[in-house]
Design a protein around this motif. Structure first.
Motif, PDB file in Angstrom:
ATOM      1  N   HIS A   1       0.830  -1.203   0.000  1.00  5.24           N
ATOM      2  CA  HIS A   1       0.000   0.000   0.000  1.00  5.24           C
ATOM      3  C   HIS A   1       0.869   1.258   0.000  1.00  5.24           C
ATOM      4  O   HIS A   1       0.628   2.190  -0.758  1.00  5.24           O
ATOM      5  N   TYR A   2       1.893   1.249   0.875  1.00  2.00           N
ATOM      6  CA  TYR A   2       2.744   2.428   1.065  1.00  2.00           C
ATOM      7  C   TYR A   2       4.183   2.078   0.749  1.00  2.00           C
ATOM      8  O   TYR A   2       4.653   0.976   1.039  1.00  2.00           O
ATOM      9  N   TYR A   3       4.894   3.068   0.197  1.00  3.38           N
ATOM     10  CA  TYR A   3       6.322   2.951  -0.087  1.00  3.38           C
ATOM     11  C   TYR A   3       7.011   4.130   0.579  1.00  3.38           C
ATOM     12  O   TYR A   3       6.569   5.273   0.428  1.00  3.38           O
ATOM     13  N   ILE A   4       8.065   3.841   1.313  1.00  8.03           N
ATOM     14  CA  ILE A   4       8.818   4.900   1.991  1.00  8.03           C
ATOM     15  C   ILE A   4      10.237   4.892   1.446  1.00  8.03           C
ATOM     16  O   ILE A   4      10.971   3.912   1.599  1.00  8.03           O
ATOM     17  N   ASP A   5      10.598   6.007   0.806  1.00  8.06           N
ATOM     18  CA  ASP A   5      11.930   6.130   0.227  1.00  8.06           C
ATOM     19  C   ASP A   5      12.951   6.397   1.327  1.00  8.06           C
ATOM     20  O   ASP A   5      12.602   6.711   2.472  1.00  8.06           O
ATOM     21  N   ARG A   6      14.197   6.314   0.985  1.00  7.18           N
ATOM     22  CA  ARG A   6      15.289   6.489   1.958  1.00  7.18           C
ATOM     23  C   ARG A   6      15.275   7.872   2.615  1.00  7.18           C
ATOM     24  O   ARG A   6      15.707   8.029   3.745  1.00  7.18           O
ATOM     25  N   ASP A   7      14.761   8.875   1.901  1.00  4.86           N
ATOM     26  CA  ASP A   7      14.721  10.240   2.445  1.00  4.86           C
ATOM     27  C   ASP A   7      13.474  10.511   3.284  1.00  4.86           C
ATOM     28  O   ASP A   7      13.264  11.617   3.761  1.00  4.86           O
ATOM     29  N   GLY A   8      12.621   9.499   3.455  1.00  5.59           N
ATOM     30  CA  GLY A   8      11.414   9.640   4.259  1.00  5.59           C
ATOM     31  C   GLY A   8      10.162   9.997   3.469  1.00  5.59           C
ATOM     32  O   GLY A   8       9.084  10.121   4.046  1.00  5.59           O
ATOM     33  N   THR A   9      10.264  10.131   2.158  1.00  2.48           N
ATOM     34  CA  THR A   9       9.092  10.394   1.327  1.00  2.48           C
ATOM     35  C   THR A   9       8.158   9.183   1.380  1.00  2.48           C
ATOM     36  O   THR A   9       8.611   8.053   1.221  1.00  2.48           O
ATOM     37  N   VAL A  10       6.867   9.450   1.611  1.00  3.23           N
ATOM     38  CA  VAL A  10       5.867   8.386   1.721  1.00  3.23           C
ATOM     39  C   VAL A  10       4.899   8.490   0.545  1.00  3.23           C
ATOM     40  O   VAL A  10       4.296   9.541   0.323  1.00  3.23           O
ATOM     41  N   LEU A  11       4.772   7.402  -0.184  1.00  2.00           N
ATOM     42  CA  LEU A  11       3.836   7.334  -1.304  1.00  2.00           C
ATOM     43  C   LEU A  11       2.821   6.234  -1.050  1.00  2.00           C
ATOM     44  O   LEU A  11       3.161   5.183  -0.506  1.00  2.00           O
ATOM     45  N   ARG A  12       1.571   6.492  -1.464  1.00  2.00           N
ATOM     46  CA  ARG A  12       0.519   5.475  -1.362  1.00  2.00           C
ATOM     47  C   ARG A  12       0.233   4.975  -2.778  1.00  2.00           C
ATOM     48  O   ARG A  12      -0.261   5.723  -3.609  1.00  2.00           O
ATOM     49  N   TYR A  13       0.563   3.708  -3.031  1.00  2.00           N
ATOM     50  CA  TYR A  13       0.341   3.097  -4.340  1.00  2.00           C
ATOM     51  C   TYR A  13      -1.014   2.397  -4.427  1.00  2.00           C
ATOM     52  O   TYR A  13      -1.552   2.244  -5.511  1.00  2.00           O
ATOM     53  N   VAL A  14      -1.506   1.928  -3.284  1.00  2.00           N
ATOM     54  CA  VAL A  14      -2.790   1.218  -3.245  1.00  2.00           C
ATOM     55  C   VAL A  14      -3.623   1.839  -2.124  1.00  2.00           C
ATOM     56  O   VAL A  14      -3.153   1.947  -0.987  1.00  2.00           O
ATOM     57  N   PRO A  15      -4.867   2.258  -2.428  1.00  2.00           N
ATOM     58  CA  PRO A  15      -5.715   2.821  -1.377  1.00  2.00           C
ATOM     59  C   PRO A  15      -5.943   1.806  -0.250  1.00  2.00           C
ATOM     60  O   PRO A  15      -6.009   0.595  -0.490  1.00  2.00           O
ATOM     61  N   ASP A  16      -6.081   2.310   0.958  1.00  2.00           N
ATOM     62  CA  ASP A  16      -6.257   1.455   2.134  1.00  2.00           C
ATOM     63  C   ASP A  16      -7.448   0.515   2.020  1.00  2.00           C
ATOM     64  O   ASP A  16      -7.431  -0.585   2.566  1.00  2.00           O
ATOM     65  N   GLU A  17      -8.504   0.963   1.324  1.00  2.00           N
ATOM     66  CA  GLU A  17      -9.727   0.156   1.241  1.00  2.00           C
ATOM     67  C   GLU A  17      -9.665  -0.922   0.165  1.00  2.00           C
ATOM     68  O   GLU A  17     -10.642  -1.616  -0.091  1.00  2.00           O
TER      69      GLU A  17
END
Length: 188
Positions: free
Chosen positions: A62-78
């Motif tokens: 669902h979430y990807y966190i890059d090395r610099d702390g950037t957080v991306l949501r690839y799949v909605p929680d639902e």
């Protein structure tokens, strides 16, 4: 406990999210920590976009966190993402960008996972776990992929040797720090 990192989530849905099965937030009681075992976020994105199933979907957290702390949501929680066999319906998958065993995942001579997790990445993970706990009242558990998938397979370099299929997030993941900072119980 250190001050919480301000959480900003960038929505970047995968092309097939509409084909992923829907679920109720009440089902979510587990956060599963992964590492991408790829060199960078762009490689992880390309991997996640690969269609692998007749449903037109693939493997992704669902979430990807890059090395610099950037957080991306690839799949909605639902939606139910495909990230850990047997637990997807109840789990949020969180992928940390980390090389892991890349590019020789199953080579018996390449099983060390030496890359440390940067503080900014772990700070962002803790902030995300606090956010998820606030939004998902049933969220009580946390596990590493390695805790839930303990299967072994034949090594790619020697089929007579068995290696663990999944080792992530691996020995460099700071479990004591994360568990001290969140109110989740580790499974495994």
């Amino acid at each position: 406990m250190p001050p919480l990192t301000r959480l900003q989530i960038i929505d970047a849905p995968l092309p097939y999210v509409a084909q992923l099965e829907a679920r109720s937030p009440a089902q979510v009681d587990l956060a599963v920590i992964h590492c991408t075992e790829l060199p960078d976020l762009a490689s992880a994105r390309a991997w996640g976009e690969r269609v692998l199933y007749p449903s037109g979907t693939g493997n992704s957290g669902h979430y990807y966190i890059d090395r610099d702390g950037t957080v991306l949501r690839y799949v909605p929680d639902e939606r139910i993402a495909h990230h850990v066999r047997g637990h997807n319906a109840r789990a949020i998958g969180i992928e940390l960008v980390n090389t892991g065993r890349y590019p020789h995942w199953l080579d018996s001579r390449q099983q060390a996972m030496d890359e440390a997790y940067p503080h900014r990445q772990i700070d962002a993970l803790v902030a995300l776990l606090h956010d998820l706990s606030a939004r998902f009242p049933a969220l009580r558990h946390i596990a590493g992929h390695e805790d839930l998938d303990r299967d072994s397979v034949a090594a790619s370099d020697d089929p007579t040797v068995q290696v663990r299929r999944k080792l992530d997030p691996g020995p460099r993941f700071p479990w004591p720090r994360v568990l001290a900072d969140v109110a989740l119980q580790r499974l495994g």
